[in-house]
Scaffold this motif. Structure first.
Motif, PDB file in Angstrom:
ATOM      1  N   VAL A  15       0.684  -0.037  -9.554  1.00 11.04           N
ATOM      2  CA  VAL A  15       0.475  -0.189  -8.110  1.00 11.04           C
ATOM      3  C   VAL A  15       1.748  -0.835  -7.561  1.00 11.04           C
ATOM      4  CG1 VAL A  15      -0.944  -1.340  -6.367  1.00 11.04           C
ATOM      5  CG2 VAL A  15      -2.021  -0.413  -8.433  1.00 11.04           C
ATOM      6  N   TRP A  69      -3.413   1.685  -3.456  1.00  6.07           N
ATOM      7  CA  TRP A  69      -2.593   0.902  -2.532  1.00  6.07           C
ATOM      8  C   TRP A  69      -3.174   0.934  -1.115  1.00  6.07           C
ATOM      9  CZ3 TRP A  69       0.182  -3.045  -2.850  1.00  6.07           C
ATOM     10  CH2 TRP A  69       1.061  -3.428  -1.838  1.00  6.07           C
ATOM     11  N   CYS A 102      -6.040  -1.489  -1.129  1.00  9.33           N
ATOM     12  CA  CYS A 102      -5.577  -2.882  -1.088  1.00  9.33           C
ATOM     13  C   CYS A 102      -5.139  -3.266   0.315  1.00  9.33           C
ATOM     14  CB  CYS A 102      -4.421  -3.078  -2.069  1.00  9.33           C
ATOM     15  SG  CYS A 102      -4.875  -2.961  -3.810  1.00  9.33           S
ATOM     16  N   SER A 152      -5.688  -9.318  -5.172  1.00  2.00           N
ATOM     17  CA  SER A 152      -4.840  -9.357  -6.361  1.00  2.00           C
ATOM     18  C   SER A 152      -5.067  -8.078  -7.153  1.00  2.00           C
ATOM     19  CB  SER A 152      -5.169 -10.571  -7.235  1.00  2.00           C
ATOM     20  OG  SER A 152      -5.168 -11.769  -6.486  1.00  2.00           O
ATOM     21  N   VAL A 153      -4.060  -7.657  -7.889  1.00  3.42           N
ATOM     22  CA  VAL A 153      -4.141  -6.428  -8.682  1.00  3.42           C
ATOM     23  C   VAL A 153      -3.622  -6.703 -10.087  1.00  3.42           C
ATOM     24  CG1 VAL A 153      -3.310  -4.054  -8.951  1.00  3.42           C
ATOM     25  CG2 VAL A 153      -3.826  -4.941  -6.663  1.00  3.42           C
ATOM     26  N   CYS A 189      -2.435  -4.375 -13.324  1.00  7.32           N
ATOM     27  CA  CYS A 189      -2.123  -2.990 -13.680  1.00  7.32           C
ATOM     28  C   CYS A 189      -0.956  -2.987 -14.655  1.00  7.32           C
ATOM     29  CB  CYS A 189      -1.780  -2.182 -12.419  1.00  7.32           C
ATOM     30  SG  CYS A 189      -0.280  -2.736 -11.588  1.00  7.32           S
ATOM     31  N   ARG A 198       2.886  -2.172 -15.961  1.00  7.19           N
ATOM     32  CA  ARG A 198       4.186  -2.156 -15.305  1.00  7.19           C
ATOM     33  C   ARG A 198       4.776  -0.756 -15.341  1.00  7.19           C
ATOM     34  NH1 ARG A 198       6.337  -7.035 -18.195  1.00  7.19           N
ATOM     35  NH2 ARG A 198       7.914  -5.659 -19.068  1.00  7.19           N
ATOM     36  N   ASP A 215       9.640  -2.557 -12.984  1.00  4.26           N
ATOM     37  CA  ASP A 215       8.732  -3.440 -12.247  1.00  4.26           C
ATOM     38  C   ASP A 215       8.785  -4.856 -12.810  1.00  4.26           C
ATOM     39  OD1 ASP A 215       7.905  -1.264 -10.811  1.00  4.26           O
ATOM     40  OD2 ASP A 215       5.900  -1.147 -11.680  1.00  4.26           O
ATOM     41  N   LEU A 245       0.567  -8.849  -7.310  1.00  2.98           N
ATOM     42  CA  LEU A 245       0.559  -7.906  -8.413  1.00  2.98           C
ATOM     43  C   LEU A 245       0.829  -8.637  -9.731  1.00  2.98           C
ATOM     44  CD1 LEU A 245       2.704  -5.076  -6.753  1.00  2.98           C
ATOM     45  CD2 LEU A 245       0.214  -5.297  -6.778  1.00  2.98           C
ATOM     46  N   LYS A 276       1.273  -7.666 -13.668  1.00  4.46           N
ATOM     47  CA  LYS A 276       1.499  -6.457 -14.455  1.00  4.46           C
ATOM     48  C   LYS A 276       1.797  -6.790 -15.912  1.00  4.46           C
ATOM     49  CE  LYS A 276       3.117  -3.752 -10.494  1.00  4.46           C
ATOM     50  NZ  LYS A 276       4.014  -2.686 -10.028  1.00  4.46           N
TER      51      LYS A 276
END
Length: 440
Positions: free
Chosen positions: A15, A22, A25, A36-37, A39, A41, A45, A56, A58
């Motif tokens: 994301v 997205w 969010c 918050s997410v 996910c 990388r 990222d 985020l 990751k």
């Protein structure tokens, strides 16, 4: 009163590259939620970031899965990394609701652990994993295959039963939640993956990408079930069998089959007319789809594809592109009369439909303009965002108001200049001609 807090879990894409997640969010942020997410990388990222008020978290993605054992390792690794990061998010930001997006159907177990601390669980149903298995391997005949399929169905049932709310991407998926999952209708909602048509819209000055001819585009993931090889066989038919020298293709995206597709392009002698962009950002998508004459949806009719909404079809429509597609039930729901439908797997018929569009500028123009009108009026993200936010409001006894829950300051990517509604017909008529090279 403090803002309600949502933790979104995604495993199959980073994301904000996952455009549906997205938009979700950003809708929650616009409604006053703290988001918050967790996910994997993507390339380059950072492990921690805050983008447009979304935090985020990751983790390094698992090695590419090979075979059943590889997928088990990937799922266990990702689950453990996500579980550990959920402890970090809980300490640093907190969360009242977990939203898990499949695949895979494994995060119900994490949600049940957090339920002990009063956390609610929303399941955002992106894929039908039993149908994915059937589409790739067929109905199993041996005990091993039956066990795998049975395991997927068990995981799906556990996910449905653990969820306080289920969000489905279309009515076909909702019917699975109601029947196979036994979820009460009042705990379900349909939130289609509509594009934000204020941002996804044709832009000026990209006609040179077509090199004075017709550009065909494919946008999306390139996995075994996505049938992207069909695009190459269609281009091979048009160029090498039918002698067309006015056609090229751009394949936008990445996935497990990308290198195989590059190799196939070379074997078919298409490297001069086929371009692979790799991972495509907003600017690349806007440029290529604005320059193209048609969008291609090569997904064959399978138990999964027939019931799934193809996001790429609606994104083609957002850029005023007609679509050529195999005839799938849910694709007809999305595209209506803005696509040409051909029998599944018939490459010759697919090439015929592409030629029909390219050689009939009036048909192509009419379908292009209808596609843009349809996606703006009927498939846009804004009404979907209201339904999406309402699901969380209902779960938490909150009223975020009528919205709209979209970014009021949303702008075209990279300073691109939008083609106005009054200029749109000129743009679509110019596609596929030397006139398209000249910026409007």
């Amino acid at each position: 009163m403090s803002a309600p807090r949502v933790l979104v879990i995604v495993q199959n894409l980073p994301v904000p590259l996952d455009r549906r997640v997205w938009l979700e969010c950003r809708a929650l942020v616009a409604a006053g939620y703290r988001v918050s997410v967790i996910c994997p990388r993507g390339p380059g990222d950072p492990a921690r970031d805050v983008v447009e008020d979304v935090a985020l978290y990751k983790y390094r993605p698992a090695p590419e899965a090979r075979g059943l054992l590889g997928f088990v390792v990937e799922f266990v690794y990702s689950w453990v990394r996500t579980a550990l990061l959920s402890l970090v998010v809980r300490r640093e930001r907190g969360f009242d609701v977990i939203q898990a997006c499949n695949p895979p159907d494994t995060y119900w177990a994490l949600a049940l652990l957090w339920r002990l601390r009063g956390v609610r669980f929303v399941f955002d149903h992106h894929d039908l994993n039993p149908e994915l298995y059937l589409s790739r391997f067929g109905e199993p005949s041996g005990p091993g295959g039956r066990a795998q399929l049975g395991g997927l169905r068990w995981l799906e049932r556990r996910t449905f039963r653990a969820a306080h709310r289920v969000i489905s991407t279309n009515e076909s998926y909702r019917s699975v939640a109601l029947t196979r999952g036994g979820v009460p209708r009042e705990r379900t909602s349909v939130v289609r993956s509509g594009p934000d048509t204020r941002v996804m819209r044709p832009v000026a000055g990209t006609g040179d990408l077509a090199r004075g001819g017709h550009l065909l585009v494919y946008l999306g993931i390139m996995g075994p079930q996505d049938d992207v090889d069909v695009v190459l066989h269609v281009v091979d038919e048009l160029v090498h069998r039918r002698g067309r020298d006015d056609v090229r293709a751009a394949l936008l995206g990445f996935g497990d089959c990308l290198e195989e597709l590059r190799a196939l392009s070379t074997r078919l002698g298409l490297d001069d007319v086929v371009e692979f962009t790799g991972r495509a950002g907003k600017e690349t998508i806007a440029d290529y789809l604005s320059a193209a004459s048609a969008g291609l949806s090569p997904d064959r009719k399978t138990p999964l594809n027939d019931r799934s909404t193809m996001n790429k079809t609606m994104e083609y429509m957002a850029y005023a592109l007609p679509t050529v597609t195999f005839d799938l039930d849910e694709t007809r729901v999305s595209a209506g009369d803005c696509a040409l439908y051909v029998p599944s797997g018939d490459v010759g018929a697919f090439a015929d439909a592409v030629e029909r569009l390219l050689d009939d500028p009036e048909l192509r123009t009419d379908m292009s303009l209808r596609a843009r009108r349809r996606v703006v009026r009927e498939l846009d993200w804004q009404p979907q965002a209201r339904t999406y936010v309402a699901t969380f409001d209902d779960l938490l006894g909150r009223d975020s108001g009528p919205g709209p829950f979209v970014d009021a300051a949303a702008a075209l990517p990279g300073g691109r200049v939008a083609v106005g509604d009054d200029e749109l017909e000129d743009l679509v008529r110019a596609r596929g001609t030397l006139a398209a090279v000249v910026e409007p």
